[in-house]
Design a protein around this motif. Structure first.
Motif, PDB file in Angstrom:
ATOM      1  N   GLU A 140     -12.500 -10.382  -4.037  1.00 15.85           N
ATOM      2  CA  GLU A 140     -13.086  -9.900  -5.277  1.00 15.85           C
ATOM      3  C   GLU A 140     -11.971  -9.378  -6.162  1.00 15.85           C
ATOM      4  N   LEU A 141     -12.136  -9.493  -7.471  1.00 11.02           N
ATOM      5  CA  LEU A 141     -11.043  -9.213  -8.404  1.00 11.02           C
ATOM      6  C   LEU A 141     -10.590  -7.763  -8.361  1.00 11.02           C
ATOM      7  N   THR A 142     -11.522  -6.827  -8.182  1.00 15.14           N
ATOM      8  CA  THR A 142     -11.177  -5.408  -8.147  1.00 15.14           C
ATOM      9  C   THR A 142     -11.745  -4.757  -6.894  1.00 15.14           C
ATOM     10  N   PRO A 148      -7.769  -2.079 -10.057  1.00 19.86           N
ATOM     11  CA  PRO A 148      -7.103  -3.381  -9.946  1.00 19.86           C
ATOM     12  C   PRO A 148      -6.569  -3.647  -8.540  1.00 19.86           C
ATOM     13  N   LYS A 149      -6.718  -4.877  -8.101  1.00 21.36           N
ATOM     14  CA  LYS A 149      -6.095  -5.324  -6.857  1.00 21.36           C
ATOM     15  C   LYS A 149      -4.913  -6.240  -7.141  1.00 21.36           C
ATOM     16  N   ILE A 150      -4.835  -6.750  -8.373  1.00 18.68           N
ATOM     17  CA  ILE A 150      -3.689  -7.557  -8.806  1.00 18.68           C
ATOM     18  C   ILE A 150      -2.801  -6.637  -9.630  1.00 18.68           C
ATOM     19  N   LEU A 151      -1.601  -6.380  -9.109  1.00 17.43           N
ATOM     20  CA  LEU A 151      -0.737  -5.335  -9.644  1.00 17.43           C
ATOM     21  C   LEU A 151       0.634  -5.882 -10.031  1.00 17.43           C
ATOM     22  N   LYS A 152       1.371  -5.072 -10.767  1.00 11.18           N
ATOM     23  CA  LYS A 152       2.763  -5.433 -11.060  1.00 11.18           C
ATOM     24  C   LYS A 152       3.588  -5.411  -9.775  1.00 11.18           C
ATOM     25  N   ARG A 197      -8.182  -6.987 -18.654  1.00  9.92           N
ATOM     26  CA  ARG A 197      -8.511  -5.562 -18.544  1.00  9.92           C
ATOM     27  C   ARG A 197      -8.633  -5.101 -17.091  1.00  9.92           C
ATOM     28  N   GLN A 198      -8.781  -6.051 -16.167  1.00  5.36           N
ATOM     29  CA  GLN A 198      -9.014  -5.688 -14.765  1.00  5.36           C
ATOM     30  C   GLN A 198      -7.794  -5.882 -13.876  1.00  5.36           C
ATOM     31  N   ILE A 199      -6.675  -6.304 -14.462  1.00  2.00           N
ATOM     32  CA  ILE A 199      -5.451  -6.464 -13.688  1.00  2.00           C
ATOM     33  C   ILE A 199      -4.296  -5.785 -14.420  1.00  2.00           C
ATOM     34  N   GLU A 200      -3.236  -5.471 -13.684  1.00  2.00           N
ATOM     35  CA  GLU A 200      -2.089  -4.789 -14.290  1.00  2.00           C
ATOM     36  C   GLU A 200      -1.122  -5.718 -15.019  1.00  2.00           C
ATOM     37  N   PRO A 201      -0.690  -6.820 -14.403  1.00  2.20           N
ATOM     38  CA  PRO A 201       0.350  -7.640 -15.037  1.00  2.20           C
ATOM     39  C   PRO A 201      -0.159  -8.376 -16.272  1.00  2.20           C
ATOM     40  N   ARG A 202       0.770  -8.772 -17.108  1.00  6.28           N
ATOM     41  CA  ARG A 202       0.415  -9.614 -18.258  1.00  6.28           C
ATOM     42  C   ARG A 202      -0.043 -10.973 -17.749  1.00  6.28           C
ATOM     43  N   LEU A 203      -1.150 -11.430 -18.270  1.00 12.23           N
ATOM     44  CA  LEU A 203      -1.755 -12.668 -17.797  1.00 12.23           C
ATOM     45  C   LEU A 203      -1.475 -13.803 -18.766  1.00 12.23           C
ATOM     46  N   LEU A 204      -0.938 -14.888 -18.238  1.00 13.37           N
ATOM     47  CA  LEU A 204      -0.765 -16.100 -19.029  1.00 13.37           C
ATOM     48  C   LEU A 204      -2.051 -16.916 -18.951  1.00 13.37           C
ATOM     49  N   VAL A 205      -2.351 -17.638 -20.000  1.00 11.22           N
ATOM     50  CA  VAL A 205      -3.580 -18.439 -20.034  1.00 11.22           C
ATOM     51  C   VAL A 205      -3.203 -19.910 -20.135  1.00 11.22           C
TER      52      VAL A 205
END
Length: 214
Positions: A140-142, A148-152, A197-205
């Motif tokens: 699950e995402l968070t 957040p579970k996806i972090l810097k 908004r739910q993850i720490e790192p900058r997200l590329l699309v």
């Protein structure tokens, strides 16, 4: 379809007939219900050909996976010593491993075995993330608290460094690339900003962002 099953079904799309795949506990274990015919599942205590969960008189200690779950072997299953099993893992013969995660870093670091106040034991995960040709995280995402579970960077003890290839969640699919985390699929009704908004790192699309199957 429930979120856990949606995650497992999407993760199983990475498998193809002839692949030998190891599944972790929890959500990853559900992938076997959605895999293509011809995919073989491995348990690190020494068997390729893990089938459905055994019930009643069919449940026997002779066929138990690394988490003590009793199963029915499929036709053509192969049984061997656990040392041979880890030799198989370390030699790169597994097409993929699917694992859960407590934390994933933007560079692909994985933490999935210990957190403050809780120590599960790493088990074979350290070997799996370094030996399998592809590491897929199904989670699950968070957290349940919405953290957040996806972090810097991971703050929990690492299972492996720069080992994650794909992150499959109930809201999106993210690839770990040399340029950063790439959003490649998103659940209908959500936007990349919702995921960011739910993850720490900058997200590329991705330029080829597609809608995730519900």
């Amino acid at each position: 379809m429930e979120a856990r099953d949606r995650i497992a079904k999407r993760a199983a799309e990475y498998f193809k007939p002839g692949d030998v795949v190891n599944l972790g506990i929890g959500i990853p274990s559900l992938c076997c219900d959605y895999a293509a015919d011809g995919v073989m599942f491995h348990t690190e205590n020494g068997l390729i050909g893990v089938g459905e969960v055994a019930k009643g008189i069919y449940a026997t200690e002779s066929f138990s996976n690394a988490t003590a779950m009793r199963f029915l072997p499929v036709i053509g299953a192969s049984v061997f010593d656990s040392s041979d099993s880890f030799g198989l893992v370390r030699s790169g013969r597994l097409a993929a491993t699917v694992l859960g995660a407590l934390q994933v870093a933007e560079n692909g670091d994985l933490a999935n075995w210990a957190s403050p106040g809780r120590l599960f034991g790493m088990g074979g995960a350290m070997d799996l993330v370094n030996g399998a040709r592809k590491t897929i995280i199904a989670m699950e995402l968070t957290t349940r608290k919405g953290e957040p579970k996806i972090l810097k960077e991971c703050s929990f003890p690492l299972t492996g460094k720069q080992c994650v290839d794909h992150i499959v969640t109930e809201q999106c699919v993210i690839d770990v690339t040399s340029d950063g985390l790439m959003l490649v699929e998103i659940l209908e009704g959500l936007t990349p900003e919702d995921i960011q908004r739910q993850i720490e790192p900058r997200l590329l699309v991705s330029d080829e962002l597609v809608v995730m199957k519900a």
